[in-house]
Design a protein around this motif. Structure first.
Motif, PDB file in Angstrom:
ATOM      1  N   THR A   3      -0.809   2.559  -8.660  1.00 51.22           N
ATOM      2  CA  THR A   3      -1.846   1.715  -9.238  1.00 51.22           C
ATOM      3  C   THR A   3      -1.740   0.357  -8.558  1.00 51.22           C
ATOM      4  O   THR A   3      -0.871   0.148  -7.708  1.00 51.22           O
ATOM      5  CB  THR A   3      -1.663   1.560 -10.761  1.00 51.22           C
ATOM      6  N   SER A   4      -2.564  -0.578  -8.954  1.00 50.71           N
ATOM      7  CA  SER A   4      -2.495  -1.902  -8.335  1.00 50.71           C
ATOM      8  C   SER A   4      -1.203  -2.622  -8.685  1.00 50.71           C
ATOM      9  O   SER A   4      -0.812  -3.559  -8.001  1.00 50.71           O
ATOM     10  CB  SER A   4      -3.701  -2.743  -8.737  1.00 50.71           C
ATOM     11  N   THR A   5      -0.491  -2.167  -9.739  1.00 53.18           N
ATOM     12  CA  THR A   5       0.751  -2.826 -10.149  1.00 53.18           C
ATOM     13  C   THR A   5       1.996  -1.977  -9.914  1.00 53.18           C
ATOM     14  O   THR A   5       3.104  -2.437 -10.166  1.00 53.18           O
ATOM     15  CB  THR A   5       0.692  -3.227 -11.641  1.00 53.18           C
ATOM     16  N   THR A   6       1.815  -0.740  -9.475  1.00 50.38           N
ATOM     17  CA  THR A   6       2.966   0.133  -9.221  1.00 50.38           C
ATOM     18  C   THR A   6       2.790   0.862  -7.892  1.00 50.38           C
ATOM     19  O   THR A   6       1.688   0.990  -7.372  1.00 50.38           O
ATOM     20  CB  THR A   6       3.137   1.203 -10.322  1.00 50.38           C
ATOM     21  N   ALA A   7       3.894   1.346  -7.381  1.00 55.20           N
ATOM     22  CA  ALA A   7       3.891   2.200  -6.186  1.00 55.20           C
ATOM     23  C   ALA A   7       4.140   3.631  -6.650  1.00 55.20           C
ATOM     24  O   ALA A   7       4.499   3.866  -7.801  1.00 55.20           O
ATOM     25  CB  ALA A   7       4.991   1.761  -5.221  1.00 55.20           C
ATOM     26  N   SER A   8       3.954   4.589  -5.759  1.00 53.07           N
ATOM     27  CA  SER A   8       4.278   5.980  -6.077  1.00 53.07           C
ATOM     28  C   SER A   8       5.055   6.588  -4.920  1.00 53.07           C
ATOM     29  O   SER A   8       4.979   6.115  -3.782  1.00 53.07           O
ATOM     30  CB  SER A   8       3.021   6.787  -6.379  1.00 53.07           C
ATOM     31  N   ASP A  55       6.748  16.639  -9.034  1.00 57.74           N
ATOM     32  CA  ASP A  55       6.795  16.034 -10.361  1.00 57.74           C
ATOM     33  C   ASP A  55       7.892  14.976 -10.496  1.00 57.74           C
ATOM     34  O   ASP A  55       8.539  14.868 -11.528  1.00 57.74           O
ATOM     35  CB  ASP A  55       6.971  17.115 -11.423  1.00 57.74           C
ATOM     36  N   LEU A  56       8.062  14.154  -9.463  1.00 58.33           N
ATOM     37  CA  LEU A  56       9.014  13.047  -9.567  1.00 58.33           C
ATOM     38  C   LEU A  56       8.507  12.044 -10.600  1.00 58.33           C
ATOM     39  O   LEU A  56       7.297  11.871 -10.765  1.00 58.33           O
ATOM     40  CB  LEU A  56       9.188  12.354  -8.213  1.00 58.33           C
ATOM     41  N   PRO A  57       9.409  11.362 -11.301  1.00 59.20           N
ATOM     42  CA  PRO A  57       8.985  10.386 -12.307  1.00 59.20           C
ATOM     43  C   PRO A  57       8.163   9.249 -11.687  1.00 59.20           C
ATOM     44  O   PRO A  57       8.356   8.888 -10.522  1.00 59.20           O
ATOM     45  CB  PRO A  57      10.310   9.838 -12.852  1.00 59.20           C
ATOM     46  N   ALA A  58       7.265   8.698 -12.486  1.00 61.10           N
ATOM     47  CA  ALA A  58       6.474   7.545 -12.051  1.00 61.10           C
ATOM     48  C   ALA A  58       7.381   6.319 -11.935  1.00 61.10           C
ATOM     49  O   ALA A  58       8.359   6.179 -12.681  1.00 61.10           O
ATOM     50  CB  ALA A  58       5.356   7.282 -13.051  1.00 61.10           C
ATOM     51  N   LEU A  59       7.053   5.444 -11.017  1.00 65.97           N
ATOM     52  CA  LEU A  59       7.832   4.221 -10.839  1.00 65.97           C
ATOM     53  C   LEU A  59       7.381   3.172 -11.844  1.00 65.97           C
ATOM     54  O   LEU A  59       6.181   2.981 -12.057  1.00 65.97           O
ATOM     55  CB  LEU A  59       7.647   3.668  -9.424  1.00 65.97           C
ATOM     56  N   PRO A  60       8.336   2.472 -12.459  1.00 66.81           N
ATOM     57  CA  PRO A  60       7.946   1.425 -13.399  1.00 66.81           C
ATOM     58  C   PRO A  60       7.380   0.201 -12.672  1.00 66.81           C
ATOM     59  O   PRO A  60       7.683  -0.035 -11.494  1.00 66.81           O
ATOM     60  CB  PRO A  60       9.247   1.082 -14.123  1.00 66.81           C
ATOM     61  N   GLU A  61       6.580  -0.551 -13.391  1.00 66.59           N
ATOM     62  CA  GLU A  61       6.048  -1.794 -12.847  1.00 66.59           C
ATOM     63  C   GLU A  61       7.210  -2.705 -12.473  1.00 66.59           C
ATOM     64  O   GLU A  61       8.234  -2.740 -13.155  1.00 66.59           O
ATOM     65  CB  GLU A  61       5.182  -2.464 -13.915  1.00 66.59           C
ATOM     66  N   VAL A 107       9.496  -0.800  -1.561  1.00 63.46           N
ATOM     67  CA  VAL A 107       8.116  -0.431  -1.895  1.00 63.46           C
ATOM     68  C   VAL A 107       7.327  -1.661  -2.331  1.00 63.46           C
ATOM     69  O   VAL A 107       7.908  -2.665  -2.742  1.00 63.46           O
ATOM     70  CB  VAL A 107       8.061   0.636  -3.007  1.00 63.46           C
ATOM     71  N   ARG A 108       6.005  -1.527  -2.230  1.00 61.43           N
ATOM     72  CA  ARG A 108       5.085  -2.575  -2.696  1.00 61.43           C
ATOM     73  C   ARG A 108       4.083  -1.954  -3.658  1.00 61.43           C
ATOM     74  O   ARG A 108       3.649  -0.820  -3.444  1.00 61.43           O
ATOM     75  CB  ARG A 108       4.328  -3.182  -1.522  1.00 61.43           C
ATOM     76  N   PRO A 109       3.679  -2.701  -4.676  1.00 60.15           N
ATOM     77  CA  PRO A 109       2.690  -2.185  -5.621  1.00 60.15           C
ATOM     78  C   PRO A 109       1.406  -1.757  -4.908  1.00 60.15           C
ATOM     79  O   PRO A 109       1.009  -2.354  -3.906  1.00 60.15           O
ATOM     80  CB  PRO A 109       2.413  -3.372  -6.545  1.00 60.15           C
ATOM     81  N   GLY A 110       0.804  -0.699  -5.425  1.00 54.04           N
ATOM     82  CA  GLY A 110      -0.466  -0.238  -4.890  1.00 54.04           C
ATOM     83  C   GLY A 110      -0.360   0.711  -3.713  1.00 54.04           C
ATOM     84  O   GLY A 110      -1.364   1.229  -3.244  1.00 54.04           O
ATOM     85  N   GLU A 111       0.853   0.976  -3.239  1.00 57.07           N
ATOM     86  CA  GLU A 111       1.016   1.859  -2.081  1.00 57.07           C
ATOM     87  C   GLU A 111       1.719   3.148  -2.483  1.00 57.07           C
ATOM     88  O   GLU A 111       2.521   3.172  -3.398  1.00 57.07           O
ATOM     89  CB  GLU A 111       1.814   1.156  -0.980  1.00 57.07           C
ATOM     90  N   HIS A 112       1.397   4.210  -1.731  1.00 56.86           N
ATOM     91  CA  HIS A 112       2.083   5.490  -1.910  1.00 56.86           C
ATOM     92  C   HIS A 112       3.076   5.666  -0.766  1.00 56.86           C
ATOM     93  O   HIS A 112       2.762   5.372   0.395  1.00 56.86           O
ATOM     94  CB  HIS A 112       1.097   6.655  -1.915  1.00 56.86           C
ATOM     95  N   TYR A 113       4.261   6.163  -1.083  1.00 54.23           N
ATOM     96  CA  TYR A 113       5.315   6.377  -0.098  1.00 54.23           C
ATOM     97  C   TYR A 113       5.701   7.853  -0.092  1.00 54.23           C
ATOM     98  O   TYR A 113       6.240   8.359  -1.080  1.00 54.23           O
ATOM     99  CB  TYR A 113       6.541   5.514  -0.424  1.00 54.23           C
ATOM    100  N   HIS A 114       5.397   8.525   1.013  1.00 54.75           N
ATOM    101  CA  HIS A 114       5.818   9.915   1.181  1.00 54.75           C
ATOM    102  C   HIS A 114       6.995   9.885   2.143  1.00 54.75           C
ATOM    103  O   HIS A 114       6.875   9.383   3.266  1.00 54.75           O
ATOM    104  CB  HIS A 114       4.682  10.774   1.735  1.00 54.75           C
ATOM    105  N   VAL A 115       8.144  10.399   1.686  1.00 58.34           N
ATOM    106  CA  VAL A 115       9.389  10.302   2.462  1.00 58.34           C
ATOM    107  C   VAL A 115       9.934  11.703   2.707  1.00 58.34           C
ATOM    108  O   VAL A 115      10.687  12.239   1.895  1.00 58.34           O
ATOM    109  CB  VAL A 115      10.425   9.423   1.721  1.00 58.34           C
TER     110      VAL A 115
END
Length: 130
Positions: A3-8, A55-61, A107-115
């Motif tokens: 989201t705009s405040t979290t990364a994934s 199904d990895l957990p969501a990252l907190p803000e 990580v930065r908010p608003g970005e998705h990271y595939h590793v």
């Protein structure tokens, strides 16, 4: 999902020694909010038949750093046991050189990271995928 405040974060593992996805590898996810903050374990998952953790957990803000811990020793032990059952004459030493792989990244908010993790019994490589 970011989201705009979290990364994934997402990941998958390819066993380069077999040219196939690595199924059944436990993956734990931890985060921290700042370089000097303590790590917070969020939980984990295991790779599916396609080598993916869907199904990895969501990252907190406020998350600034993520650590993925891959438990690869049980995967290689099972792979070796299966190979010995199929061809007992082809026994290796049984040692796993890297019993676990820990990948830490910012990580930065608003970005998705595939590793993705490219794995073999004596080495590994990671990169930021898409």
């Amino acid at each position: 999902m970011s989201t705009s405040t979290t990364a994934s974060v997402s990941t998958h593992i390819l066993d380069t020694s077999a040219g196939r996805p690595a199924e059944g590898v436990a993956v734990q996810l931890a985060t921290r909010s700042g370089r000097d903050a303590d790590w917070r374990a969020l939980g984990g998952s295991a790779t599916d038949a396609d080598g993916r953790c869907k199904d990895l957990p969501a990252l907190p803000e406020g998350t600034t750093h993520v650590r993925l811990d891959f438990a690869v020793e049980p995967y290689f032990e099972k792979k070796q046991a299966d190979a010995q059952q199929d061809a007992p004459a082809n026994r290796d030493s049984g040692a796993v050189f890297f019993p676990e792989v820990a990948i830490t990244f910012a990580v930065r908010p608003g970005e998705h990271y595939h590793v993705p993790l490219l794995l073999n019994p004596f080495g590994y490589s990671v990169y930021r995928g898409s």
